[in-house]
Enzyme design. Structure first.
Site, PDB file in Angstrom:
ATOM      1  N   LYS A  56       0.845  -1.209   0.000  1.00  0.00           N
ATOM      2  CA  LYS A  56       0.000   0.000   0.000  1.00  0.00           C
ATOM      3  C   LYS A  56       0.877   1.255   0.000  1.00  0.00           C
ATOM      4  O   LYS A  56       0.633   2.191  -0.768  1.00  0.00           O
ATOM      5  CB  LYS A  56      -0.884  -0.007   1.263  1.00  0.00           C
ATOM      6  CG  LYS A  56      -1.517   1.334   1.578  1.00  0.00           C
ATOM      7  CD  LYS A  56      -2.385   1.268   2.805  1.00  0.00           C
ATOM      8  CE  LYS A  56      -1.662   1.539   4.106  1.00  0.00           C
ATOM      9  NZ  LYS A  56      -1.277   2.940   4.353  1.00  0.00           N
ATOM     10  N   ASN A  57       1.892   1.270   0.859  1.00  0.00           N
ATOM     11  CA  ASN A  57       2.689   2.488   1.019  1.00  0.00           C
ATOM     12  C   ASN A  57       3.615   2.754  -0.166  1.00  0.00           C
ATOM     13  O   ASN A  57       4.221   3.826  -0.246  1.00  0.00           O
ATOM     14  CB  ASN A  57       3.504   2.431   2.315  1.00  0.00           C
ATOM     15  CG  ASN A  57       2.622   2.662   3.535  1.00  0.00           C
ATOM     16  OD1 ASN A  57       1.436   2.948   3.397  1.00  0.00           O
ATOM     17  ND2 ASN A  57       3.194   2.506   4.721  1.00  0.00           N
ATOM     18  N   ARG A 129      -4.200  10.823   4.699  1.00  0.00           N
ATOM     19  CA  ARG A 129      -3.235  11.903   4.633  1.00  0.00           C
ATOM     20  C   ARG A 129      -2.235  11.743   3.486  1.00  0.00           C
ATOM     21  O   ARG A 129      -1.657  12.735   3.026  1.00  0.00           O
ATOM     22  CB  ARG A 129      -2.534  12.107   5.959  1.00  0.00           C
ATOM     23  CG  ARG A 129      -2.029  10.878   6.637  1.00  0.00           C
ATOM     24  CD  ARG A 129      -1.278  11.217   7.874  1.00  0.00           C
ATOM     25  NE  ARG A 129      -0.158  12.084   7.565  1.00  0.00           N
ATOM     26  CZ  ARG A 129      -0.099  13.379   7.849  1.00  0.00           C
ATOM     27  NH1 ARG A 129      -1.057  13.963   8.477  1.00  0.00           N
ATOM     28  NH2 ARG A 129       0.962  14.078   7.519  1.00  0.00           N
ATOM     29  N   CYS A 153      -4.028  12.775  12.945  1.00  0.00           N
ATOM     30  CA  CYS A 153      -4.716  11.495  12.871  1.00  0.00           C
ATOM     31  C   CYS A 153      -4.521  10.796  14.208  1.00  0.00           C
ATOM     32  O   CYS A 153      -3.856  11.326  15.096  1.00  0.00           O
ATOM     33  CB  CYS A 153      -4.245  10.660  11.690  1.00  0.00           C
ATOM     34  SG  CYS A 153      -2.686   9.854  11.929  1.00  0.00           S
ATOM     35  N   ARG A 158       1.200  14.730  13.007  1.00  0.00           N
ATOM     36  CA  ARG A 158       1.648  14.503  11.642  1.00  0.00           C
ATOM     37  C   ARG A 158       1.581  15.746  10.738  1.00  0.00           C
ATOM     38  O   ARG A 158       0.803  15.805   9.793  1.00  0.00           O
ATOM     39  CB  ARG A 158       0.868  13.344  11.018  1.00  0.00           C
ATOM     40  CG  ARG A 158       0.982  12.078  11.841  1.00  0.00           C
ATOM     41  CD  ARG A 158       0.288  10.913  11.206  1.00  0.00           C
ATOM     42  NE  ARG A 158       1.047  10.313  10.124  1.00  0.00           N
ATOM     43  CZ  ARG A 158       0.690   9.217   9.493  1.00  0.00           C
ATOM     44  NH1 ARG A 158      -0.415   8.603   9.825  1.00  0.00           N
ATOM     45  NH2 ARG A 158       1.427   8.723   8.522  1.00  0.00           N
ATOM     46  N   ASP A 343       5.278   0.720  11.865  1.00  0.00           N
ATOM     47  CA  ASP A 343       4.063   0.044  11.398  1.00  0.00           C
ATOM     48  C   ASP A 343       3.992  -1.429  11.828  1.00  0.00           C
ATOM     49  O   ASP A 343       3.006  -2.110  11.543  1.00  0.00           O
ATOM     50  CB  ASP A 343       3.960   0.136   9.868  1.00  0.00           C
ATOM     51  CG  ASP A 343       3.582   1.542   9.407  1.00  0.00           C
ATOM     52  OD1 ASP A 343       3.217   2.374  10.254  1.00  0.00           O
ATOM     53  OD2 ASP A 343       3.652   1.799   8.187  1.00  0.00           O
ATOM     54  N   ILE A 365       8.772   7.289  16.509  1.00  0.00           N
ATOM     55  CA  ILE A 365       8.316   7.966  15.281  1.00  0.00           C
ATOM     56  C   ILE A 365       7.038   8.780  15.529  1.00  0.00           C
ATOM     57  O   ILE A 365       6.942   9.929  15.132  1.00  0.00           O
ATOM     58  CB  ILE A 365       8.071   6.945  14.136  1.00  0.00           C
ATOM     59  CG1 ILE A 365       9.301   6.052  13.919  1.00  0.00           C
ATOM     60  CG2 ILE A 365       7.671   7.670  12.839  1.00  0.00           C
ATOM     61  CD1 ILE A 365      10.509   6.719  13.332  1.00  0.00           C
ATOM     62  N   ARG A 435      -8.442  -0.524   5.008  1.00  0.00           N
ATOM     63  CA  ARG A 435      -7.542   0.467   4.415  1.00  0.00           C
ATOM     64  C   ARG A 435      -6.239  -0.189   3.962  1.00  0.00           C
ATOM     65  O   ARG A 435      -5.636   0.256   2.990  1.00  0.00           O
ATOM     66  CB  ARG A 435      -7.189   1.552   5.445  1.00  0.00           C
ATOM     67  CG  ARG A 435      -8.303   2.526   5.750  1.00  0.00           C
ATOM     68  CD  ARG A 435      -7.771   3.637   6.644  1.00  0.00           C
ATOM     69  NE  ARG A 435      -6.444   4.010   6.207  1.00  0.00           N
ATOM     70  CZ  ARG A 435      -5.414   4.284   7.000  1.00  0.00           C
ATOM     71  NH1 ARG A 435      -5.568   4.278   8.297  1.00  0.00           N
ATOM     72  NH2 ARG A 435      -4.234   4.591   6.505  1.00  0.00           N
TER      73      ARG A 435
END
Ligand code: UD1
Length: 460
Positions: A56-57, A129, A153, A158, A343, A365, A435
């Site tokens: 996805k990223n 975002r 979020c 962020r 993540d 992070i 998502r």
């Protein structure tokens, strides 16, 4: 049905429709399916094969790269069923991009022939975002962009200050008004030396794309090194961009006048891969992760092996197994790549809840990424947090419960907990899972998990 007949508009369909191939009219709306539940009965070992989806990223910035050219950009191995992909499709369609997808062939085709508007509205950007990644390409090709500020979020504030500062250094005029970024570079962007104050994946991607069409040379210092950035850079290179230093903290881009289209395969999802590796650590068993690259997960492999998981690369696949050996607690700290990925923090913490002894997790992070802790506590986990650290003391077992999560990785960590908890775990409002995880129920069922998705209409 022929492959061509399966071409659909992503923006108007939901995950269930895409997976089943049904038409938009015959299925529930995307909003409704986000309220579905997942029920898991714990205790089954995982055995079998899971095919890893495209990341996805990586797919999100790659889709935005279509704005840099008036020719088609074709993405293969694309995770077409993800909600984030559909949200970005809607953003791109609002910018006059033609987006079509063939979920069976995992293809997305994008064409930004011309645009009558460079405006990405709040209603679309607030949903995801990563939509802010249209800013750099729009400004580079059209010299103007109005993009909603994404806002905070669940996991943190962020900001996008690093993106904006870099674009200003490249000659853009930026104004913030009414929640919108108004950006202009009438005579085009100019190459600059940009030193990011902090390592940022999104800022590196936005400016990398913008610099491909800027006049002169741009040097990005303190750039992010994630495999998804290398993937984006390689796609841009195959479109004719001049880029050196991908995968290092200094990337040099020499702008070109025009970029043609290309066809590019999206890199495998290392976060999905890591999630299933942790799942096997928890349940025990033997699983082949198809199309996964161990080199992208070195920061996870070490701690998982220390905890007791067997891991090896077999050609294009990763093999993971744990048979009987108890898990041992170990410490991790999240960091920019190649450090431990934020993540995978929630999933790793879930594993620590059942390890012998204690483990410590430090999140560096995002400032608010322990939202899974109270939910895991409701399932019997023993976790104490202090600031950005958590101490997890292993317990003998987790208990099934009704739970809910407010971000993507926290949601999947509750599924992992459910796979080993006694009794039944119900995860409510699975909006976030849709998502970022394709066919999660089918993939786990195929390996022996007792898991089902309950549509909102059938909930008691
Ligand atoms: C990307 C990933 C996300 C992952 C994150 C960190 C995508 C679509 N999302 O998000 O899944 O968790 O990287 O690996 O790829 N920051 C600033 N100013 C900025 C930009 C970022 O202060 O202008 C801060 C952020 O608040 C955060 C840190 O920098 O604390 C890292 O964020 P960043 O790497 O930019 O994350 P994203 O690109 O948003």
């Amino acid at each position: 049905m022929s492959a061509e007949a399966k071409i659909i508009s992503l923006a108007q369909t939901d995950a269930a429709q895409i997976a089943s191939g049904s038409t938009p009219e015959s299925a529930t709306s995307a909003e409704k399916s986000g309220m579905d539940q997942i029920k898991v009965k714990g205790g089954n070992r995982l055995n079998g094969t899971i095919e890893i989806s495209g990341a996805k990223n990586a797919a999100l910035p790659l889709m935005c790269a279509c704005l840099l050219t008036d020719e088609p950009l074709n993405l293969s191995n694309a995770p077409t069923t993800l909600r984030d992909i559909r949200t970005l499709s809607a953003v791109l369609e609002s910018l006059d991009v033609t987006v079509s997808a063939n979920p069976e062939l995992k293809l997305i085709s994008l064409k930004s022939e011309k645009t009558s508007t460079c405006y990405a509205p709040y209603d679309l950007v607030r949903k995801m975002r990563a939509s802010v990644l249209v800013l750099g390409p729009l400004l580079a090709r059209f010299g103007v962009a109005k993009v909603s500020l994404p806002g905070g979020c669940a996991i943190g504030t962020r900001p996008v200050d690093l993106h904006l500062k870099a674009l200003e250094q490249m000659g853009a005029t930026i104004k913030l008004e009414g929640g919108y970024i108004f950006a202009e570079a009438k005579d085009g962007l100019k190459g600059a030396v940009v030193e990011f104050a902090k390592v940022s994946v999104g800022a590196t991607e936005n400016i990398l794309m913008a610099a491909t069409l800027a006049k002169g040379t741009t040097v990005l210092k303190n750039a992010a090194k994630e495999p998804e950035i290398i993937d984006l850079g390689e796609c841009l290179i195959s479109m004719g961009a001049k880029i050196e230093g991908l995968g290092t903290s200094e990337i040099t881009i020499t702008g070109v006048e025009k970029l043609p289209g290309t066809t590019h395969a999206v890199v495998a999802d290392r976060i999905e891969t890591g999630t299933w590796m942790i799942a096997v650590a928890l349940t025990g068993g033997d699983v082949r992760l198809k199309g996964a690259n161990i080199d992208h997960l070195t920061a996870l492999v070490g701690p998982l092996e220390a905890a007791g998981l067997k891991i090896s690369q077999d050609d294009q696949d990763i093999l993971v197994s744990r048979n009987g050996t108890p898990l041992k607690g170990t410490d991790i700290m999240t960091e920019p790549y190649p450090g431990f990925p934020t993540d995978l923090q929630a999933q790793f913490m879930t594993m620590l809840t059942l390890c012998m002894g204690a483990g410590m997790v430090t999140e560096t992070i995002f400032e608010n990424r322990f939202m899974h802790v109270p939910e895991l506590g409701r399932m019997g986990a023993d976790i104490t947090t202090q600031g950005n650290s958590a101490i997890i003391r292993g317990v003998s077992g987790l208990r099934g419960a009704e739970v809910m999560a407010t971000d993507l990785r926290a949601s999947v960590s509750l599924i992992l907990a459910g796979l080993v908890a006694s009794g039944e775990t119900t995860i409510n409002r699975i909006y976030h899972l849709d998502r970022g995880y394709e066919n999660i129920v089918d993939k786990l069922c195929a390996c022996g998990a007792d898991i089902e998705r309950i549509p909102v209409s059938l909930q008691e």
